[in-house]
Design a protein around this motif. Structure first.
Motif, mmCIF file in Angstrom:
data_model
loop_
_atom_site.group_PDB
_atom_site.id
_atom_site.type_symbol
_atom_site.label_atom_id
_atom_site.label_comp_id
_atom_site.label_asym_id
_atom_site.label_seq_id
_atom_site.Cartn_x
_atom_site.Cartn_y
_atom_site.Cartn_z
ATOM 1 N N ILE A 48 0.837 -1.209 0.000
ATOM 2 C CA ILE A 48 0.000 0.000 0.000
ATOM 3 C C ILE A 48 0.868 1.254 0.000
ATOM 4 O O ILE A 48 0.642 2.207 -0.742
ATOM 5 N N LEU A 49 1.907 1.217 0.819
ATOM 6 C CA LEU A 49 2.803 2.374 0.907
ATOM 7 C C LEU A 49 3.498 2.648 -0.425
ATOM 8 O O LEU A 49 3.628 3.798 -0.849
ATOM 9 N N GLU A 50 3.920 1.588 -1.086
ATOM 10 C CA GLU A 50 4.607 1.742 -2.377
ATOM 11 C C GLU A 50 3.725 2.479 -3.384
ATOM 12 O O GLU A 50 4.190 3.356 -4.096
ATOM 13 N N LEU A 51 2.455 2.101 -3.428
ATOM 14 C CA LEU A 51 1.532 2.733 -4.384
ATOM 15 C C LEU A 51 1.380 4.226 -4.117
ATOM 16 O O LEU A 51 1.460 5.044 -5.021
ATOM 17 N N TYR A 52 1.160 4.560 -2.845
ATOM 18 C CA TYR A 52 0.932 5.979 -2.541
ATOM 19 C C TYR A 52 2.217 6.800 -2.673
ATOM 20 O O TYR A 52 2.180 7.952 -3.093
ATOM 21 N N ARG A 53 3.342 6.192 -2.364
ATOM 22 C CA ARG A 53 4.629 6.884 -2.520
ATOM 23 C C ARG A 53 4.898 7.194 -3.994
ATOM 24 O O ARG A 53 5.379 8.251 -4.354
ATOM 25 N N LEU A 54 4.591 6.222 -4.822
ATOM 26 C CA LEU A 54 4.918 6.295 -6.246
ATOM 27 C C LEU A 54 4.233 7.454 -6.965
ATOM 28 O O LEU A 54 4.794 8.045 -7.882
ATOM 29 N N TYR A 55 3.006 7.771 -6.532
ATOM 30 C CA TYR A 55 2.203 8.694 -7.330
ATOM 31 C C TYR A 55 2.042 10.087 -6.742
ATOM 32 O O TYR A 55 1.244 10.863 -7.234
ATOM 33 N N HIS A 56 2.772 10.407 -5.686
ATOM 34 C CA HIS A 56 2.596 11.777 -5.173
ATOM 35 C C HIS A 56 3.906 12.554 -5.291
ATOM 36 O O HIS A 56 4.985 11.984 -5.382
ATOM 37 N N SER A 57 3.791 13.886 -5.288
ATOM 38 C CA SER A 57 5.002 14.705 -5.411
ATOM 39 C C SER A 57 5.038 15.762 -4.308
ATOM 40 O O SER A 57 5.643 16.805 -4.464
ATOM 41 N N LEU A 58 4.357 15.473 -3.194
ATOM 42 C CA LEU A 58 4.287 16.450 -2.102
ATOM 43 C C LEU A 58 5.451 16.275 -1.138
ATOM 44 O O LEU A 58 6.025 15.190 -1.008
ATOM 45 N N ASN A 59 5.742 17.330 -0.436
ATOM 46 C CA ASN A 59 6.837 17.293 0.535
ATOM 47 C C ASN A 59 6.267 16.835 1.887
ATOM 48 O O ASN A 59 5.861 17.638 2.714
ATOM 49 N N LEU A 60 6.217 15.513 2.062
ATOM 50 C CA LEU A 60 5.695 14.974 3.315
ATOM 51 C C LEU A 60 6.413 13.670 3.661
ATOM 52 O O LEU A 60 7.085 13.070 2.830
ATOM 53 N N LYS A 61 6.284 13.266 4.912
ATOM 54 C CA LYS A 61 6.840 11.977 5.363
ATOM 55 C C LYS A 61 5.681 11.014 5.518
ATOM 56 O O LYS A 61 4.631 11.377 6.050
ATOM 57 N N LEU A 62 5.906 9.799 5.063
ATOM 58 C CA LEU A 62 4.817 8.829 4.985
ATOM 59 C C LEU A 62 5.218 7.532 5.668
ATOM 60 O O LEU A 62 6.326 7.031 5.463
ATOM 61 N N TYR A 63 4.320 6.991 6.483
ATOM 62 C CA TYR A 63 4.551 5.633 6.989
ATOM 63 C C TYR A 63 3.223 4.896 7.095
ATOM 64 O O TYR A 63 2.160 5.514 7.150
ATOM 65 N N ALA A 64 3.307 3.553 7.075
ATOM 66 C CA ALA A 64 2.099 2.721 7.180
ATOM 67 C C ALA A 64 2.148 1.956 8.488
ATOM 68 O O ALA A 64 3.210 1.542 8.949
ATOM 69 N N PHE A 65 0.964 1.758 9.079
ATOM 70 C CA PHE A 65 0.897 1.043 10.356
ATOM 71 C C PHE A 65 -0.457 0.359 10.496
ATOM 72 O O PHE A 65 -1.393 0.647 9.747
ATOM 73 N N THR A 66 -0.559 -0.566 11.445
ATOM 74 C CA THR A 66 -1.821 -1.259 11.727
ATOM 75 C C THR A 66 -2.293 -0.843 13.124
ATOM 76 O O THR A 66 -1.503 -0.293 13.908
ATOM 77 N N PRO A 67 -3.558 -1.115 13.476
ATOM 78 C CA PRO A 67 -4.014 -0.781 14.831
ATOM 79 C C PRO A 67 -3.131 -1.408 15.923
ATOM 80 O O PRO A 67 -2.893 -0.795 16.961
ATOM 81 N N ALA A 68 -2.620 -2.613 15.639
ATOM 82 C CA ALA A 68 -1.782 -3.298 16.637
ATOM 83 C C ALA A 68 -0.409 -2.637 16.807
ATOM 84 O O ALA A 68 0.299 -2.904 17.787
ATOM 85 N N ASP A 69 -0.019 -1.775 15.864
ATOM 86 C CA ASP A 69 1.295 -1.113 15.938
ATOM 87 C C ASP A 69 1.293 0.133 16.827
ATOM 88 O O ASP A 69 2.334 0.761 17.007
ATOM 89 N N ILE A 70 0.116 0.513 17.338
ATOM 90 C CA ILE A 70 0.042 1.749 18.128
ATOM 91 C C ILE A 70 0.402 1.465 19.592
ATOM 92 O O ILE A 70 -0.209 0.609 20.233
ATOM 93 N N LEU A 71 1.399 2.166 20.072
ATOM 94 C CA LEU A 71 1.799 2.047 21.488
ATOM 95 C C LEU A 71 1.176 3.237 22.224
ATOM 96 O O LEU A 71 1.754 4.329 22.280
ATOM 97 N N TRP A 72 -0.003 3.025 22.759
ATOM 98 C CA TRP A 72 -0.788 4.136 23.301
ATOM 99 C C TRP A 72 -0.093 4.844 24.466
ATOM 100 O O TRP A 72 -0.076 6.063 24.537
#
Length: 348
Positions: A22-46
């Motif tokens: 999923i990350l590869e697809l969104y990275r490939l097609y945008h040209s904005l100056n932002l930082k991107l990461y992908a995560f799941t609900p289980a990856d959140i350390l509340w």
């Protein structure tokens, strides 16, 4: 006050194995100056207010600990709001979008029925509140679909034939079951449907392409100004003898198909209506669902070239555009444009 130049955008996905794709697809097609990461609900350390996310750093895929993002784009197909609500408490109201993306079709039907889109919505009823035999008698053709459904699963086509038999079909037009005149169609359907919640929808007689069923899918997304805009309009052509367009043989840009379905003088009017109705439907859905950034609206054209809204989808399938390269950049870049827009609005 504006945020740092490079806002941190998190894409929430269902399982770890899909983060990279999923990350590869969104990275490939945008040209904005932002930082991107992908995560799941289980990856959140509340407790730590950190997230274990996957990102690409200097060409290498890396799992790291990140601070909470400025904005979350929800690609997790869900009915429950718990994770999103907790994230919004942490990062700010309206900083997560596509909060609910597994739509309740009955709720949306009622919403559209009360709006000025009412003329485009087929009559629809809750299955357990009506006599199906009476509706079949009235409309001659009905569709029975789950309130929560996707990809045309468990959608039954029920048709009263000229000789009085009732044909019940699933996916293909060939009947799976035939109820003779004296048999109870309600009993047969109760047996087939089980305890799930279903709706009964007036059947529309479609204009067809060489005897094949066709629908029109409009992808509506928010842009970098936070405005709803149409990103793609495509037509799915079902396999021969199938009514379920989710199992489609071909996908076309709608402008290729329309001249074969309607008269030439109607094409521009239909395209204009598709734009207007879809944006209006997205605005209506958002009043009910909370923050949304994208959805698709499925239409059909009847034999008189009238448009009907069949349903709205909260997590549009994007792989249907894989052979329509003209749309790819737009459909993957728009959600990140909208995320960027949200990141620049001060926290409420």
């Amino acid at each position: 006050m504006r945020l740092e130049n490079r806002p941190l955008i998190g894409i929430l996905v269902t399982k770890r194995s899909s983060r990279k794709r999923i990350l590869e697809l969104y990275r490939l097609y945008h040209s904005l100056n932002l930082k991107l990461y992908a995560f799941t609900p289980a990856d959140i350390l509340w407790k730590e207010q950190r997230i274990i996310g996957l990102s690409l750093k200097k060409g290498i895929w890396k799992q790291s600990s990140f601070p909470f993002p400025h904005v979350v784009y929800n690609r997790c197909f869900n009915k429950k709001l718990v994770t999103i609500q907790r994230l919004e408490k942490a990062i700010g109201r309206n900083k997560c979008f596509n909060n609910i993306n597994f739509f309740n079709k009955w709720d949306l039907y009622n919403l559209l029925k009360q709006s000025n889109l009412k003329p485009y919505v087929p009559d629809t009823f809750l299955y357990n509140e009506v006599k199906v035999s009476e509706l079949i008698e009235k409309y001659k053709l009905v569709y029975i679909k789950p309130s929560y459904g996707f990809k045309g699963k468990s959608v039954y086509r029920v048709e009263l034939t000229d000789n009085g038999d009732i044909h019940i079909s699933l996916h293909s037009l060939n009947p799976r079951y035939i109820c003779r005149k004296d048999e109870s169609v309600q009993e047969k359907l109760n047996e087939l449907l089980g305890p799930k919640k279903y709706m009964v929808q007036q059947g529309i007689r479609l204009s067809q392409l060489d005897h094949q069923y066709v629908d029109i899918r409009v992808l509506v997304q928010k842009d970098i100004l936070g405005e709803w805009t149409v990103s793609a309009i495509t037509s799915r052509v079902a396999y021969e003898n199938y009514f379920n367009t989710s199992m489609c043989e071909t996908i076309y840009d709608v402008v290729e198909i329309l001249p074969q379905l309607v008269s030439l003088e109607n094409i521009n009017e239909i395209l204009r209506s598709l734009h207007e109705i879809s944006v209006k439907a997205a605005q209506e859905a958002e009043t009910h669902m909370g923050s949304l950034g994208e959805l698709s609206v499925d239409f059909v054209l009847d034999e008189q070239s009238k448009l009907w809204i069949i349903e709205l989808n909260g997590k549009p399938q994007k792989d249907i555009y894989k052979n329509l390269k003209c749309y790819k950049r737009k459909i993957y870049s728009r959600p990140l444009e909208y995320a960027y827009y949200l990141s620049q609005i001060e926290r409420e």
